[in-house]
Design a protein around this motif. Structure first.
Motif, mmCIF file in Angstrom:
data_model
loop_
_atom_site.group_PDB
_atom_site.id
_atom_site.type_symbol
_atom_site.label_atom_id
_atom_site.label_comp_id
_atom_site.label_asym_id
_atom_site.label_seq_id
_atom_site.Cartn_x
_atom_site.Cartn_y
_atom_site.Cartn_z
ATOM 1 N N ARG A 76 0.934 -1.133 -0.100
ATOM 2 C CA ARG A 76 0.311 -0.127 -0.103
ATOM 3 C C ARG A 76 0.746 1.226 0.190
ATOM 4 O O ARG A 76 0.355 2.286 -0.154
ATOM 5 C CB ARG A 76 -0.911 0.029 1.076
ATOM 6 N N GLN A 77 2.217 1.234 0.086
ATOM 7 C CA GLN A 77 3.218 2.422 0.190
ATOM 8 C C GLN A 77 3.212 3.095 -1.481
ATOM 9 O O GLN A 77 2.447 2.155 -2.239
ATOM 10 C CB GLN A 77 4.367 2.101 0.239
ATOM 11 N N MET B 272 0.293 10.831 3.894
ATOM 12 C CA MET B 272 0.843 9.409 3.583
ATOM 13 C C MET B 272 1.459 8.880 5.011
ATOM 14 O O MET B 272 1.256 7.608 5.086
ATOM 15 C CB MET B 272 1.912 9.249 2.682
ATOM 16 N N GLU B 273 1.403 9.738 5.977
ATOM 17 C CA GLU B 273 1.956 8.930 7.249
ATOM 18 C C GLU B 273 0.724 8.349 7.722
ATOM 19 O O GLU B 273 1.050 7.201 8.505
ATOM 20 C CB GLU B 273 2.180 10.067 8.485
ATOM 21 N N ASN C 115 -2.733 7.884 6.167
ATOM 22 C CA ASN C 115 -3.592 7.258 5.120
ATOM 23 C C ASN C 115 -4.825 6.974 5.702
ATOM 24 O O ASN C 115 -5.156 5.529 5.877
ATOM 25 C CB ASN C 115 -2.718 6.113 4.479
ATOM 26 N N ARG D 251 -4.195 4.131 -2.003
ATOM 27 C CA ARG D 251 -2.856 3.727 -2.754
ATOM 28 C C ARG D 251 -2.407 4.996 -3.749
ATOM 29 O O ARG D 251 -3.045 5.008 -4.429
ATOM 30 C CB ARG D 251 -2.549 2.378 -3.056
ATOM 31 N N ARG E 276 9.304 9.573 1.351
ATOM 32 C CA ARG E 276 7.975 9.221 1.589
ATOM 33 C C ARG E 276 7.063 9.234 0.406
ATOM 34 O O ARG E 276 6.261 8.099 -0.290
ATOM 35 C CB ARG E 276 7.075 9.954 2.340
ATOM 36 N N ASN F 126 9.905 4.569 -4.108
ATOM 37 C CA ASN F 126 9.523 3.617 -4.647
ATOM 38 C C ASN F 126 9.421 3.898 -6.225
ATOM 39 O O ASN F 126 8.260 4.288 -6.533
ATOM 40 C CB ASN F 126 8.572 2.575 -4.078
#
Length: 818
Positions: free
Chosen positions: A178-179, A273-274, A276, A281, A306, A310
């Motif tokens: 989910r990141q 995002m910390e 969510n 996603r 963050r 990715n």
């Protein structure tokens, strides 16, 4: 705000007026903080008000008219006026403003007011909840619609490129996570497709998949469209509105071109995002990789990591050209399902055309657009090279006057008066002319035949090309005769690949052959030989029409068509399309395919990709076929297309060189007796110059014939067209009846010169000077305009072109005037 729908007792009203103050209101005036503040309420005494609640982007949740003596209570909210509410005067009137303390006195004197107010509040809350529920349902339906659209839009990630194979394996590994994910690549490389496949692999088909174009949010500095009401009310609006994050709750949110977002939005996004909270996603997409150093002033290291840690980099299609066959198979399966066509085959020639293109506009997305257009043009059958159109759809190049806007011109074309009637007349006249020429050996009739073809025909052909483009091709009797035969019978065999690839060589040789025969056979003096030449050209056109589709003769073989096509680039007349209409409305491509019993383009052209007169014979079929009236018949600055064209047949640059060079041996033949008296000597010199120029030209620009980036240098060769056309026209002037014998008297133009000292000059020489000067100036203008598209290192070629133009002008001038 609450409306009390009952009249207040007259005595109570009088008491209330003593406690408050009365203000005037005017139509359209909004009752705002300047007149109603916290702790006050108002009562319309005269006139009507409208109470509304909402914002500019959404429909109003509450919208009611308020008549006089319907009190409105302004509730205390800690602010001056509750955001989102508006009171607007519908007509001129008066409003009573009272302190909130007066409310208790009203309740004591008229208890029924309190009951009415409570009932009204309950009713309005219920209405607001119902509307709120409807909006939420619409948002969910919209999210499902967008997700289903992606299901139909995307296919598999096709290809054997190393990174593509790697990402196919990564899909199942990335799907459960989910990141955030950061996808980088040029436009159309498949970033959104990869995001969809990751989303789908996690059994998320029924969950939202929302794509957001960040370029549409440049004015949204706080990111209200993304975050909605998360973390509190949106600034300036007392409504907890849904944002894209809520719309994508439980699914995936794609942010395309995220680097266009404001710094504050990026910071808020990193903070979101910390936690969510909505289990969304987030996948971020950009065309260029984000470097930490470039974002140091906006995001700290943790925030940058963050958001963008990715990352996956997708290769451009230019870096995986070997994947094109696999991509074609995958895309055609999707497109045939969309258009309900059988799966077509792609010819080897069409595949080579796809493999030779660079796809600099939008990579795989551009390939898909090309294939979809080809599929429709081929009607689901075999896709040939003629169905493959690459490059950008042309925009409006500049100033022009569309003569189709005049009803008389439009009717002339739409009713098929032009070019059908002139062409039928010309075709009938051609056969009469051939019969008369064949039966005539001399006399007045023979003189008229020769004069019509050689003395008037050649100069008129050159002049009309320079003035009206391929106008003569639209009424050509050779093509007209061939067309009549083809409508009755044709094998319609595919045009041979070699014929399409080397048509410029065929046309150059055939045109040179006509020039050579004209000199060595003295055909200018023989009506039967002239008739035979016209018959041979006619039979060639007919045979091509019997074997091949459309006007293959005109496009790839006709020597006269080759000459007229290059000369037509100088003409101030052009047939073009309106790019925006073609891009957004056209789905049937009738300009190519034809409709309503009218054939498609005889030269196998899609008008959106026509930017030069070489590819258009002004048959006007596209004007009749286009259902969107997007065709323009423009009067434009002469020769403009020479420095703007992108889609011209590049081999015609070699035709231009041969066309110019073949005039030199002909002038030598007229000037020097030893050449004139020996056909063998003339033939050796003529063909040596023709083949030498052709080979030298091909050797010099051979690499430019296929390289996309080389088009600016091809244009430099085309810049010679005005000068070469002028040289040929100056040569043909000598055959006009009586012109060589005319003299121009200049004594009236020269002050102080007596009659005995008057100056005489040949009118032929004077016209030649004017024509050559105009051609040279035209070439200089084209070279200057073409330089703007050249790189610093390429500009040296413009100097070579200029030197070549000067050398050619001096050579022709010496041979003409010596």
């Amino acid at each position: 705000m609450t409306i009390i729908r009952d009249n207040i007792d007259a005595k109570v009203m009088a008491d209330l007026i003593e406690l408050g103050r009365v203000i005037e209101i005017f139509p359209g005036e909004k009752i705002h903080t300047g007149k109603v503040t916290q702790g006050q309420w108002l009562l319309p005494i005269k006139g009507r008000l409208r109470l509304s609640f909402g914002d500019e982007e959404s429909q109003e949740i509450l919208d009611s008219d308020i008549n006089a003596t319907f009190p409105v209570l302004e509730l205390p909210t800690g602010d001056t006026v509750a955001p989102g509410y508006q009171l607007t005067a519908l007509e001129r009137g008066q409003v009573l403003i009272l302190p909130l303390a007066a409310f208790s006195e009203i309740v004591q004197k008229t208890p029924e007011v309190f009951n009415i107010m409570v009932q009204d509040l309950i009713t309005r809350l219920k209405e607001a909840d119902e509307k709120n529920w409807v909006y939420r349902r619409k948002e969910n339906l919209y999210a499902r619609l967008l997700t289903e659209e992606k299901q139909n839009k995307h296919v598999e990630l096709a290809g054997n490129h190393q990174k593509i194979r790697q990402y196919r394996k990564l899909i199942s590994q990335l799907a459960p996570l989910r990141q955030p994910l950061y996808l980088v690549g040029e436009k159309g490389t498949g970033k959104e497709l990869l995001a969809w496949l990751i989303h789908r692999d996690n059994d998320d088909n029924i969950r939202p998949f929302i794509t957001v174009e960040c370029g549409d949010m440049l004015d949204d500095e706080l990111g209200e469209r993304i975050f909605g009401g998360i973390g509190g009310f949106i600034q300036g609006l007392g409504l907890n509105r849904f944002g894209y994050l809520e719309l994508a709750a439980g699914g995936t949110l794609i942010l395309k071109d995220f680097d266009l977002l404001s710094p504050l939005v990026l910071i808020r996004l990193a903070a979101y995002m910390e936690d969510n909270l909505l289990d969304v996603r987030i996948m971020i997409i950009s065309r260029e990789p984000a470097e930490p150093s470039n974002w140091a002033d906006l995001l700290n290291t943790d925030e940058f990591t963050r958001l963008l840690a990715n990352s996956l980099m997708l290769p451009s299609l230019r870096d995986r050209m070997r994947d094109i066959p696999l991509l074609c198979s995958s895309l055609l399966r999707k497109l045939t399902k969309k258009h309900q066509y059988p799966l077509p085959t792609i010819t080897k020639e069409a595949q080579e055309k796809l493999l030779n293109y660079k796809y600099t506009q939008s990579n795989v997305a551009e390939l898909e657009e090309i294939l979809e257009r080809a599929l429709v043009l081929a009607d689901g059958g075999e896709i040939n090279a003629e169905h493959i159109f690459t490059g950008v759809i042309l925009e409006n190049p500049g100033i022009a006057l569309d003569v189709l806007q005049f009803p008389s011109v439009n009717r002339l074309i739409k009713n098929r008066i032009y070019p059908r009637i002139p062409q039928v007349a010309a075709s009938c006249g051609l056969w009469i002319f051939i019969l008369v020429a064949s039966a005539t050996q001399g006399g007045i009739v023979g003189t008229l035949v020769l004069g019509a073809v050689w003395s008037i025909g050649w100069p008129a052909l050159l002049f009309s090309s320079a003035l009206a483009g391929r106008f003569t091709c639209s009424i050509c009797p050779f093509a007209g005769t061939a067309d009549m035969v083809q409508k009755r019978f044709s094998f319609n065999r595919p045009v041979p690949r070699l014929l399409k690839q080397y048509d410029y060589i065929i046309m150059s040789l055939l045109f040179s052959l006509i020039f050579w025969v004209e000199e060595v056979s003295r055909i200018r003096e023989s009506p039967p030989a002239t008739g035979l030449l016209l018959l041979v050209i006619t039979l060639g056109a007919v045979l091509a029409a019997l074997y091949y589709p459309r006007h293959t003769w005109c496009r790839h073989i006709c020597p006269l068509g080759g000459m007229v096509s290059v000369c037509s680039m100088v003409a101030p007349l052009e047939l073009r399309s309106k790019a925006e209409i073609c891009r957004h409305k056209c789905t049937t491509f009738d300009c190519y395919k034809g409709s309503k019993g009218v054939a498609g383009c005889p030269l196998f052209q899609h008008l959106s990709f026509v930017d030069n007169n070489v590819a258009c014979k002004l048959c006007m079929n596209c004007v009749i076929n286009c259902p969107h009236s997007s065709i323009m018949l423009n009067i434009r600055p002469p020769a403009r297309e020479i420095w703007l064209t992108r889609h011209v047949n590049r081999g015609m640059a070699i035709f231009v060189l041969i066309f110019g060079a073949q005039l030199i041996p002909v002038l030598l033949y007229d000037k020097y007796q030893f050449i004139h008296n020996s056909i063998a000597t003339f033939s050796i010199i003529f063909w040596a110059i023709v083949f030498g120029t052709g080979f030298a030209g091909w050797w010099a620009i051979r690499s430019l014939l296929t390289e996309e980036e080389a088009m600016p240098r091809i244009r430099l060769v085309l810049c010679l067209i005005p000068l070469v056309l002028a040289a040929h026209f100056a040569y043909q002037l000598q055959f006009l009846p009586m012109l060589p014998s005319l003299l121009l008297y200049l004594h009236h133009l020269m002050n102080g010169v007596v009659e005995s000292q008057l100056v005489l000059i040949s009118l032929l020489s004077f016209l030649r000077i004017l024509v050559l000067s105009a051609g040279f100036i035209g070439t200089l203008i084209c070279i200057g305009a073409s330089r703007r598209a050249l790189t610093a290192t390429e500009k040296k070629y413009s100097v070579l072109t200029f030197a070549g133009a000067v050398s050619y002008l001096l050579t022709i001038s010496i041979l003409l005037f010596r």
